[in-house]
Design an enzyme around this catalytic site. Sequence first.
Site, PDB file in Angstrom:
ATOM      1  N   SER A   1     -55.559  11.773  32.700  1.00  0.00           N
ATOM      2  CA  SER A   1     -56.974  11.428  32.579  1.00  0.00           C
ATOM      3  C   SER A   1     -57.122   9.975  32.163  1.00  0.00           C
ATOM      4  O   SER A   1     -56.282   9.437  31.429  1.00  0.00           O
ATOM      5  CB  SER A   1     -57.590  12.328  31.507  1.00  0.00           C
ATOM      6  OG  SER A   1     -58.820  11.817  31.071  1.00  0.00           O
TER       7      SER A   1
ATOM      8  N   TYR B   1     -57.356  16.003  22.529  1.00  0.00           N
ATOM      9  CA  TYR B   1     -57.198  16.261  23.966  1.00  0.00           C
ATOM     10  C   TYR B   1     -56.487  15.082  24.634  1.00  0.00           C
ATOM     11  O   TYR B   1     -55.501  15.250  25.367  1.00  0.00           O
ATOM     12  CB  TYR B   1     -58.576  16.491  24.599  1.00  0.00           C
ATOM     13  CG  TYR B   1     -58.615  16.268  26.089  1.00  0.00           C
ATOM     14  CD1 TYR B   1     -58.046  17.190  26.962  1.00  0.00           C
ATOM     15  CD2 TYR B   1     -59.205  15.115  26.628  1.00  0.00           C
ATOM     16  CE1 TYR B   1     -58.066  16.961  28.334  1.00  0.00           C
ATOM     17  CE2 TYR B   1     -59.228  14.888  27.988  1.00  0.00           C
ATOM     18  CZ  TYR B   1     -58.658  15.807  28.835  1.00  0.00           C
ATOM     19  OH  TYR B   1     -58.666  15.582  30.183  1.00  0.00           O
TER      20      TYR B   1
ATOM     21  N   LYS C   1     -52.589  14.522  26.544  1.00  0.00           N
ATOM     22  CA  LYS C   1     -52.297  13.892  27.845  1.00  0.00           C
ATOM     23  C   LYS C   1     -51.249  12.784  27.663  1.00  0.00           C
ATOM     24  O   LYS C   1     -50.334  12.638  28.487  1.00  0.00           O
ATOM     25  CB  LYS C   1     -53.575  13.316  28.467  1.00  0.00           C
ATOM     26  CG  LYS C   1     -54.601  14.361  28.873  1.00  0.00           C
ATOM     27  CD  LYS C   1     -54.130  15.189  30.072  1.00  0.00           C
ATOM     28  CE  LYS C   1     -55.105  16.282  30.452  1.00  0.00           C
ATOM     29  NZ  LYS C   1     -54.576  17.247  31.419  1.00  0.00           N
TER      30      LYS C   1
HETATM   31  C1  UD1 Z   1     -65.350  13.166  29.051  1.00  0.00           C
HETATM   32  C2  UD1 Z   1     -64.270  13.116  28.006  1.00  0.00           C
HETATM   33  C3  UD1 Z   1     -62.986  12.677  28.662  1.00  0.00           C
HETATM   34  C4  UD1 Z   1     -62.621  13.658  29.762  1.00  0.00           C
HETATM   35  C5  UD1 Z   1     -63.759  13.724  30.757  1.00  0.00           C
HETATM   36  C6  UD1 Z   1     -63.503  14.800  31.771  1.00  0.00           C
HETATM   37  C7  UD1 Z   1     -65.436  12.613  25.909  1.00  0.00           C
HETATM   38  C8  UD1 Z   1     -65.662  11.607  24.828  1.00  0.00           C
HETATM   39  N1  UD1 Z   1     -64.666  12.213  26.935  1.00  0.00           N
HETATM   40  O1  UD1 Z   1     -65.495  11.853  29.596  1.00  0.00           O
HETATM   41  O2  UD1 Z   1     -61.954  12.644  27.701  1.00  0.00           O
HETATM   42  O3  UD1 Z   1     -61.446  13.249  30.411  1.00  0.00           O
HETATM   43  O4  UD1 Z   1     -64.978  14.048  30.082  1.00  0.00           O
HETATM   44  O5  UD1 Z   1     -64.421  14.696  32.820  1.00  0.00           O
HETATM   45  O6  UD1 Z   1     -65.924  13.722  25.847  1.00  0.00           O
HETATM   46  N2  UD1 Z   1     -73.788  12.089  28.752  1.00  0.00           N
HETATM   47  C9  UD1 Z   1     -75.105  12.225  28.352  1.00  0.00           C
HETATM   48  N3  UD1 Z   1     -75.599  13.506  28.178  1.00  0.00           N
HETATM   49  C10 UD1 Z   1     -74.839  14.628  28.377  1.00  0.00           C
HETATM   50  C11 UD1 Z   1     -73.490  14.465  28.803  1.00  0.00           C
HETATM   51  C12 UD1 Z   1     -73.001  13.172  28.962  1.00  0.00           C
HETATM   52  O7  UD1 Z   1     -75.828  11.257  28.164  1.00  0.00           O
HETATM   53  O8  UD1 Z   1     -75.354  15.752  28.200  1.00  0.00           O
HETATM   54  C13 UD1 Z   1     -73.263  10.724  28.991  1.00  0.00           C
HETATM   55  C14 UD1 Z   1     -72.093  10.342  28.104  1.00  0.00           C
HETATM   56  O9  UD1 Z   1     -72.551   9.764  26.905  1.00  0.00           O
HETATM   57  C15 UD1 Z   1     -71.341   9.360  29.021  1.00  0.00           C
HETATM   58  C16 UD1 Z   1     -71.592   9.909  30.423  1.00  0.00           C
HETATM   59  O10 UD1 Z   1     -72.755  10.712  30.310  1.00  0.00           O
HETATM   60  O11 UD1 Z   1     -71.910   8.076  28.941  1.00  0.00           O
HETATM   61  C17 UD1 Z   1     -70.453  10.746  30.962  1.00  0.00           C
HETATM   62  O12 UD1 Z   1     -70.108  11.760  30.030  1.00  0.00           O
HETATM   63  P1  UD1 Z   1     -69.070  12.936  30.367  1.00  0.00           P
HETATM   64  O13 UD1 Z   1     -69.440  13.575  31.642  1.00  0.00           O
HETATM   65  O14 UD1 Z   1     -68.971  13.823  29.164  1.00  0.00           O
HETATM   66  O15 UD1 Z   1     -67.716  12.161  30.629  1.00  0.00           O
HETATM   67  P2  UD1 Z   1     -66.877  11.167  29.682  1.00  0.00           P
HETATM   68  O16 UD1 Z   1     -67.445  11.066  28.332  1.00  0.00           O
HETATM   69  O17 UD1 Z   1     -66.692   9.909  30.442  1.00  0.00           O
END
Ligand code: UD1
Length: 341
Positions: free
Chosen positions: A125, A149, A153
């Site tokens: 990842s 997590y 990895k």
């Molecule tokens: C997350 C994990 C990462 C993992 C990946 C798998 C964290 C900190 N990181 O990545 O380790 O490999 O998922 O796909 O959890 N967001 C919102 N509202 C929400 C959900 C997300 O605003 O309800 C925003 C987050 O702040 C971020 C973006 O959307 O800016 C993407 O979030 P997410 O899909 O959870 O992915 P990552 O954080 O990049």
Amino acid sequence: MSKILVTGGAGYIGSHTCVELLGAGHEITVFDNLCNSQPEALARVQRIADKSLHFVQGDIRDRVALLQALRTSGATAVIHFAGLKAVGDSVKDPLSYYDNNVVGTACLLSAMAECGVKTLVFSSSATVYGDPQFLPLTEDHRLCATNPYGQTKLVIEGMLQDLYRSDPDWRIGILRYFNPVGAHVSGLIGEDPQGPPNNLLPFVAQVAVGRRAFLSVWGDDYDTPDGTGVRDYIHVVDLAQGHVKALARLQAQAQCLVVNLGTGIGYSVLDMVRAFEQASGKPVPYKVAPRRSGDVASNYADPTLAFEQLGWRAERGLETMCADAWRWQNANPNGYTVVAN
Ligand code: UD1
């Protein structure tokens, strides 16, 4: 064409990869404990591919079951998806992450060695880069875990590198995924999170379909064009095809290959909301909420090495990612679970 054991093949990325492997003519055995997936996904994989696969319900920490699956399947390579992946859960219960991910992978590798199967593609990842020191992220960026997590990895990547150094007959592909989204174009398979989704796109999709009232946007004061987090979203079918290419590369030459699988393009949370509204024709109401701890402002790949090494690049753009995610969500509002009315 080869016989391949696919651990975690019933999950989101695993199921899409099974479709591509069957399409490429491989014979596959899925080894999955179904802790976060449904057998229905595999029924649908076979429908899409119009080919059958073998399924063994088993846990990668069960060495006896692994040895039996490796021998019975006649596998010459393993694609290893099985693992736990929820960052928040890993903070609350690190030992189950070390047990499933690290101990499970060590068990798999030793069973493979015992059977003389030395070709492995592993799901890593972009989380292994931690807080980016520069963008886009190249594979030689320093590695650093910010949660258990991510630490699992990193430990597994290290274990695989050590194994290759100890015996260069191993053929190992470490694929560092950015943010997989979307679904197969058929709408038959897709992401089916249990409970409230942790990741952005499945949450947005559940808001659009009416399962949830609104999206919380975690922070709009990042140093990004619109203040919301920027990520490299990659269509899951592109990602799946990357595995088929990686496998072919390893079969051609023994090596330990480490590549990013991303598009190289970053989109913000609000870009994703707007694109999803367009694709679905549904409103996606949102409220700005405080930042989520551990999140970074921006994160996107340099995918050059994957093109050089595998001849692979992502082909599906944002519109397709959202249209395909919506087709799946709309046709399966409760995922694989059929809810009686
Ligand atoms: C997350 C994990 C990462 C993992 C990946 C798998 C964290 C900190 N990181 O990545 O380790 O490999 O998922 O796909 O959890 N967001 C919102 N509202 C929400 C959900 C997300 O605003 O309800 C925003 C987050 O702040 C971020 C973006 O959307 O800016 C993407 O979030 P997410 O899909 O959870 O992915 P990552 O954080 O990049």
